[in-house]
Write a protein that holds these residues in place. Structure first.
Motif, mmCIF file in Angstrom:
data_model
loop_
_atom_site.group_PDB
_atom_site.id
_atom_site.type_symbol
_atom_site.label_atom_id
_atom_site.label_comp_id
_atom_site.label_asym_id
_atom_site.label_seq_id
_atom_site.Cartn_x
_atom_site.Cartn_y
_atom_site.Cartn_z
ATOM 1 N N GLY A 170 0.800 -1.220 0.000
ATOM 2 C CA GLY A 170 0.000 0.000 0.000
ATOM 3 C C GLY A 170 0.835 1.273 0.000
ATOM 4 N N GLY A 171 0.162 2.413 0.052
ATOM 5 C CA GLY A 171 0.818 3.721 0.014
ATOM 6 C C GLY A 171 1.744 3.928 1.205
ATOM 7 N N GLY A 172 2.934 4.461 0.947
ATOM 8 C CA GLY A 172 3.895 4.756 2.007
ATOM 9 C C GLY A 172 4.598 3.533 2.559
ATOM 10 N N GLU B 257 4.881 15.259 8.980
ATOM 11 C CA GLU B 257 4.799 15.021 10.437
ATOM 12 C C GLU B 257 3.616 14.114 10.778
ATOM 13 N N SER B 258 2.542 14.219 9.981
ATOM 14 C CA SER B 258 1.343 13.422 10.302
ATOM 15 C C SER B 258 1.421 11.994 9.751
ATOM 16 N N MET B 259 2.457 11.691 8.964
ATOM 17 C CA MET B 259 2.615 10.322 8.443
ATOM 18 C C MET B 259 2.895 9.377 9.618
ATOM 19 N N PRO B 260 2.233 8.214 9.665
ATOM 20 C CA PRO B 260 2.454 7.286 10.793
ATOM 21 C C PRO B 260 3.944 6.964 10.977
ATOM 22 N N GLU B 261 4.385 7.070 12.214
ATOM 23 C CA GLU B 261 5.812 6.886 12.544
ATOM 24 C C GLU B 261 6.369 5.539 12.055
ATOM 25 N N PRO B 262 5.621 4.413 12.232
ATOM 26 C CA PRO B 262 6.177 3.132 11.771
ATOM 27 C C PRO B 262 6.490 3.123 10.265
ATOM 28 N N LEU B 263 5.671 3.828 9.469
ATOM 29 C CA LEU B 263 5.935 3.886 8.024
ATOM 30 C C LEU B 263 7.200 4.696 7.743
ATOM 31 N N LYS B 264 7.392 5.789 8.476
ATOM 32 C CA LYS B 264 8.604 6.608 8.295
ATOM 33 C C LYS B 264 9.848 5.796 8.655
ATOM 34 N N ILE B 265 9.785 5.125 9.806
ATOM 35 C CA ILE B 265 10.935 4.328 10.269
ATOM 36 C C ILE B 265 11.240 3.231 9.244
ATOM 37 N N ASN B 266 10.197 2.582 8.757
ATOM 38 C CA ASN B 266 10.370 1.510 7.765
ATOM 39 C C ASN B 266 11.025 2.047 6.497
ATOM 40 N N PHE B 267 10.526 3.179 6.002
ATOM 41 C CA PHE B 267 11.079 3.741 4.766
ATOM 42 C C PHE B 267 12.565 4.059 4.937
ATOM 43 N N LEU B 268 12.899 4.758 6.026
ATOM 44 C CA LEU B 268 14.287 5.198 6.220
ATOM 45 C C LEU B 268 15.230 4.023 6.493
#
Length: 258
Positions: free
Chosen positions: A32-34, A145-156
């Protein structure tokens, strides 16, 4: 989670990343997205690796795949997936798409029908009014900032370049903000058997999932308890509904094998 094969293929000007697990009939997994392959499909791969040849693909701007600085569309994603599969010698497969990946696999069935055996469309949509109240309003106000933190951590963790996270977030948000309803003909033209799944507390209304099911001949419908994706993956708190996921995967397996 050790893939039997992984790598990159040059597809429409970008390097696209894929992983393969298990053996048997091919089943293509579209996130899915992100998100990325294992973020959405880790639980599914753990359960189906001995049943199918599972092919996970990171879409443009996502996971380990390359970045484009043009708008994202479901049609482009569909064409990218089809081209990558040709590159790795997969000419026909079943597809399981989650969330935006579900909309992508419907476009694959519409644009590349000869490639599709069966479709599993999980938590997807094709018209704006199918989403819960306030969904598009919140998309219009979305910030990184509003993007769910787990998705950000996963991407990076997959792609440590912060500017690429910004690009992906920007492209994903704009796709939602500018989404235009599909004609019903996109769905009525689908000739492959399809299984539509969503949660009863999902971001799309259960009635919308049922409306898609009614448009596709030879399709099945499954509404499960829970929020977006909880029937197939960990939620953002890391909680895994083991029994529910077992049930979902068993039903999908039954659908794909009969």
């Amino acid at each position: 989670m050790n893939p039997v094969e992984k790598g990159y293929k040059n597809v429409h000007g970008i390097q696209m990343y894929y992983e393969m697990y298990g053996s048997g009939k091919p089943l293509v997994l579209i996130h899915g997205g992100g998100s990325s392959i294992l973020f959405d499909f880790k639980e599914v791969i753990a359960r189906l690796g001995d049943q199918f040849q599972l092919i996970g693909i990171d879409l443009q701007n996502h996971g380990k795949s390359g970045h484009r600085y043009i708008p994202e569309t479901f049609e482009q994603d569909a064409d990218d997936v089809a081209a990558l599969l040709e590159e790795i010698g997969i000419h026909k497969a079943s597809f399981w798409g989650f969330s935006n990946g579900g909309s992508t696999v419907m476009q694959i069935a519409h644009r590349h029908p000869e490639m599709v055996e069966k479709l599993v469309v999980a938590s997807a949509f094709y018209k704006r009014d199918g989403m819960i109240e306030g969904f598009f309003e919140s998309m219009n106000e979305a910030t990184l900032e509003s993007m769910p933190e787990p998705l950000k951590i996963n991407f990076l963790s997959l792609n440590p370049d912060f500017s690429k996270l910004e690009n992906m977030f920007d492209k994903d948000s704009k796709r939602m903000q500018t989404f235009e309803d599909w004609d019903d003909g996109v769905l009525t033209a689908i000739k492959s058997p399809a299984l539509f799944i969503s949660g009863d507390k999902d971001v799309m209304k259960p009635e919308h999932t049922a409306a898609m099911w009614r448009l596709v001949k030879d399709s099945q419908l499954m509404i499960l308890p829970g929020v977006h994706g909880a029937y197939m993956m960990a939620d953002f708190g890391g909680n895994v509904a083991v029994n529910l996921i077992d049930f979902t995967v068993r039903e999908v397996e039954k659908f794909l094998n009969h």
